[in-house]
Design an enzyme around this catalytic site. Structure first.
Site, mmCIF file in Angstrom:
data_model
loop_
_atom_site.group_PDB
_atom_site.id
_atom_site.type_symbol
_atom_site.label_atom_id
_atom_site.label_comp_id
_atom_site.label_asym_id
_atom_site.label_seq_id
_atom_site.Cartn_x
_atom_site.Cartn_y
_atom_site.Cartn_z
ATOM 1 N N LYS A 155 0.792 -1.259 0.013
ATOM 2 C CA LYS A 155 0.084 -0.169 -0.069
ATOM 3 C C LYS A 155 1.023 1.271 0.118
ATOM 4 O O LYS A 155 0.355 2.186 -0.248
ATOM 5 C CB LYS A 155 -0.784 0.038 1.160
HETATM 6 C C1 LIG Z 1 -4.226 -4.750 0.650
HETATM 7 C C2 LIG Z 1 -3.429 -5.910 0.381
HETATM 8 C C3 LIG Z 1 -3.814 -7.099 -0.489
HETATM 9 C C4 LIG Z 1 -5.140 -6.998 -1.395
HETATM 10 O O1 LIG Z 1 -4.985 -6.001 -2.294
HETATM 11 P P1 LIG Z 1 -6.097 -5.488 -3.110
HETATM 12 O O2 LIG Z 1 -5.613 -4.444 -4.026
HETATM 13 O O3 LIG Z 1 -7.097 -5.053 -2.142
HETATM 14 O O4 LIG Z 1 -6.712 -6.601 -4.003
HETATM 15 C C5 LIG Z 1 -2.992 -8.172 -0.260
HETATM 16 N N1 LIG Z 1 -2.043 -8.376 0.449
HETATM 17 C C6 LIG Z 1 -1.632 -7.364 1.358
HETATM 18 C C7 LIG Z 1 -0.670 -7.699 2.145
HETATM 19 C C8 LIG Z 1 -2.581 -6.307 1.426
HETATM 20 O O5 LIG Z 1 -2.087 -5.163 2.319
#
Ligand SMILES: *Cc1c(COP(=O)(O)O)cnc(C)c1O
Length: 495
Positions: A112
């Protein structure tokens, strides 16, 4: 190029409007009405550039009303000094043709950060263009990683307030500590009794409530979103799929037949960014969508029917514990060739009945683009252990789901072309589970486990995690679903 809503594409917005607003007035999501087409000449120019240079090249197109100076300011600010070794998205090669795209070298150790280090710059620049002096209030629903990454990104950013809601029993202890100890004058954190979908639905409801919006306006404030419903979250994610292609070209990988990408998926944002990269000319063959026990997407890809009426599972990969994948709406808009009426009808059906089903033609398109698979916690742990034994590579629980499903894909199809697996979090964010997978030893504290994991595997504890050891907990509130709005008003000192 302009932005339109997936549910009504008759009115157009600029990038700044789409980013400042977060979500379209009638509840649809903003999407660009055209995409650039990257050619060999473009990739030749991109290869010698560093990540920031590549990001500027790609994002220029999507930030249609930003000046070059503004784009430089945003990208330099986001990606200078905040990632290990100035490398936001390095690649580790495992075995012959698996490339792990490590997206967790930022300040909160999850992918993120790639978007949320940049979003505050995009948002404040956008707000200056569109919001004439209003304060931006960021509301976030999180299954763990978005919340911390958003808090870190927006911490003490002038003219913003940020409020994060997380499910009280749905995040890992480290994720909880990361959020509850967040520093900053403009940050607010609140747990809710409920799961991630409750948090996300609650936030969407507050966003689209006209009375609430009017109340904010009276105080010279307006909402925006740092969730991946905001286009400003998605655009930065396209960059690393373009970037990894450049890295593979540069290291001489044979890409005659393209490469496959596997993404551990929750809200469908990350894999959607990979789809957009493919649409723009990155030669991605299959998009492999990996889910945990919350396998609503696996079933959807298999059957064409999306059905959220099922048990919600709390798993060891909590950031993927999601039954309503918001960004699938943008994918439907693609699959239905920009037919906003149909997308609106499908979303309406989803919110009323929890179900929608796509046409036969669309189902075929889905199957030509995607392959879906899932695995449970037991298989996730076995995969972490297998990766450590076979390759000496330690991965987190989310990445392990992707590795497992990629293995299923190869077994089912025999497709052995080069693969990129998105690695979305540091193993140290989920130290307890990772330790369970690689050892039969355990301590009775989270940080004891972090240290033990480091000793046993000879890997380094990321600095942001080590620094949490003595962090002070600032936020302790828990509210019911119905208490979310008053929590927001309290935080903003309204009423
Ligand atoms: C948010 C997240 C996901 C999922 O990603 P999306 O874009 O919501 O599909 C997978 N792994 C981790 C560690 C995350 O923080």
């Amino acid at each position: 190029m302009n932005y339109v809503s997936t549910r009504d594409n008759s009115s157009k917005a600029t990038a700044a409007q789409a980013i400042a607003q977060g979500i379209s007035a009638e509840g649809g999501l903003f999407v660009p009405d055209t995409f650039p087409n990257l050619k060999k000449e473009d990739f030749d120019k991109l290869i010698p550039l560093d990540y920031k240079g590549r990001a500027k090249y790609v994002l220029k197109y999507f930030l249609n009303d930003f000046t070059d100076e503004e784009i430089d300011y945003c990208i330099e600010g986001a990606y200078t000094g905040s990632f290990d070794n100035e490398q936001p998205a390095p690649v580790s090669r495992i075995g012959e043709n698996i490339n792990i795209l490590e997206l967790w070298h930022g300040p909160t150790c999850a992918f993120k950060d790639l978007a949320l280090q940049l979003l505050p710059y995009l948002l404040t620049t956008s707000a200056k263009k569109t919001a004439d002096g209003k304060k931006t209030v960021i509301l976030v629903a999180t299954s763990g990683d978005t919340g911390k990454a958003a808090l870190e990104g927006f911490c003490d950013v002038p003219d913003t307030e940020i409020m994060v809601f997380y499910p009280s029993d749905g995040v890992s202890p480290m994720q909880k500590l990361q959020m509850d100890s967040q520093k900053g004058e403009n940050v607010h954190v609140c747990a809710i009794k409920g799961n991630f979908d409750d948090a996300q639905t609650g936030v969407k409801k507050i966003f689209t409530d006209n009375a609430v919006k009017a109340e904010l306006l009276k105080h010279n404030m307006q909402f925006s979103s740092a969730n991946s419903i905001n286009w400003g979250r998605l655009a930065p994610q396209i960059v690393y799929y373009v970037s990894v292609y450049c890295d593979l070209l540069a290291n001489g990988t044979d890409l005659t037949n393209g490469f496959n990408v596997t993404v551990p998926t929750g809200n469908f944002g990350n894999i959607l960014a990979a789809y957009y990269a493919k649409k723009m000319g990155v030669p991605i063959n299959k998009l492999i969508c990996a889910s945990n026990a919350n396998n609503v997407l696996t079933d959807f890809i298999k059957t064409g029917k999306y059905d959220r009426n099922r048990a919600f599972h709390t798993t060891i990969s909590p950031s993927m514990d999601i039954l309503i994948s918001s960004n699938l709406e943008r994918m439907l808009y693609e699959l239905y060739d920009c037919d906003d009426k149909t997308v609106a009808a499908l979303q309406d059906s989803l919110s009323k009945t929890g179900v929608f089903e796509v046409s036969g033609a669309v189902k075929e398109k889905i199957n030509s683009l995607f392959w879906g698979g899932c695995c449970d916690d037991k298989a996730t742990l076995a995969t972490i252990s297998g990766m450590e034994k076979q390759y000496g590579y330690l991965c987190d629980t989310h990445t392990a789901v992707a590795v497992n499903v990629y293995g299923q894909y190869v077994k089912a199809t025999g497709d052995n072309r080069p693969a990129v697996i998105a690695s979305t979090a540091s193993p140290y964010k989920f130290a307890d589970s990772v330790l369970t997978a690689v050892s039969d030893k355990k301590t009775d504290s989270e940080f004891g486990n972090v240290e033990l994991l480091s000793q046993l595997t000879g890997t380094e504890i990321p600095k942001p995690i080590a620094a949490l050891k003595n962090a002070e907990v600032r936020f302790k509130d828990i509210v019911g679903k119905d208490g979310m709005l008053s929590a927001v008003f309290n935080a903003l000192k309204i009423k």
